[in-house]
Design a protein around this motif. Structure first.
Motif: not given
Length: 290
Positions: A140-142, A135-136, A145, A131-132
């Motif tokens: 986007i920096t996740g 996002l990267r 979690w 997921l991260n």
């Protein structure tokens, strides 16, 4: 004589279910009620202490922490789960081959919650989770979690929404298919838009189904345990410490069976009150019949 014979066969057919309910639900519930009034570590002789276990629980900060976490989880899961399942059901209702889509959506429901939790631990890993990584890829920096106290409950809620989507969608889809097409045909003749049909036909006639789904989601949300146990072990800093996790912790970590049973009885009372309130309020928005 024939009626007695039919009644005998009826009792015979329901006896396995009745015995299962008696042995695995009613008797354990009564025993837990008894344990809530005693002090017992699981090995010695139980000592009657009256309401002390309940007073201890209500004075325990961990109990209130678990309750707040559980309520926060419910606020995230129930509205989002209902809306998303309803939207998916509406989209699938008029799609050809809906049986295939329904099968794919329902597959997570019959999958072990433990194995699902392990898989989602990899997905939500803050350092190398998929997921991260996605996002990267879009700049986007996740967050971390499962190790960030602010994100751990939303992360577990995200998993639960996905896990329960198939079940709720199937229930909504069954409700949608039970609505007569004549209502929509009449509405189209009168010039009603799709949104007006949804608001004045679909949602009112689907309200009994929505009520059932809401009741089931409230009960299951209060009983959330598997996800927190597998993915976070109640952490970090007890940010995902739920009520059922608290009951488990009291019983099998601290071996205070009486306090654990008292917490379970309080949880039972909370669920009962919520359920009765929903049945009381259903008269305002649930419409049965045509």
């Amino acid at each position: 004589m024939q009626k007695k014979h039919q009644a005998l066969w009826g009792y015979l057919f329901i006896s396995p279910q009745f015995l299962g309910l008696l042995c695995f639900s009613l008797l354990p519930l009564l025993y837990a009620f008894y344990l809530s009034f005693v002090n017992w570590d699981g090995f010695g002789v139980p000592v009657f202490v009256g309401l002390d276990n309940f007073r201890d629980q209500l004075a325990d900060p961990d109990f209130w922490k678990a309750l707040m976490n559980t309520v926060y989880y419910m606020v995230l899961v129930i509205p989002a789960g209902i809306v998303l399942a309803l939207l998916v059901a509406i989209m699938l209702n008029k799609v050809k081959g809906k049986e295939i889509y329904r099968l794919f959506f329902f597959m997570p429901v019959v999958t072990s919650s433990v194995s699902v939790g392990v898989i989602w631990m990899w997905i939500l890993n803050g350092e190398f989770g998929i997921l991260n990584y996605l996002l990267r890829a879009i700049g986007i920096t996740g967050p971390m979690w499962l190790t960030d106290t602010q994100w751990v409950i939303p992360s577990i809620a995200l998993l639960s929404i996905w896990l329960g989507l198939g079940y709720n969608m199937v229930i909504f889809l069954a409700g949608l298919q039970g609505i007569s097409k004549s209502y929509y045909e009449a509405a189209e003749i009168d010039g009603a838009s799709k949104f007006q049909q949804l608001r004045y036909i679909t949602l009112p006639l689907l309200s009994p189904t929505t009520f059932f789904v809401t009741i089931m989601m409230v009960i299951s949300s209060f009983q959330v345990f598997d996800q927190a146990f597998v993915m976070t072990n109640g952490g970090p800093a007890k940010a995902s410490y739920t009520l059922v996790y608290h009951i488990y912790d009291q019983a099998f970590i601290d071996f205070t069976m009486g306090e654990s049973a008292a917490a379970a009885m309080i949880l039972f009372a909370i669920i009962l009150v919520f359920t009765l309130l929903q049945f009381k309020m259903q008269k305002r928005w649930v419409h049965y019949g045509d």
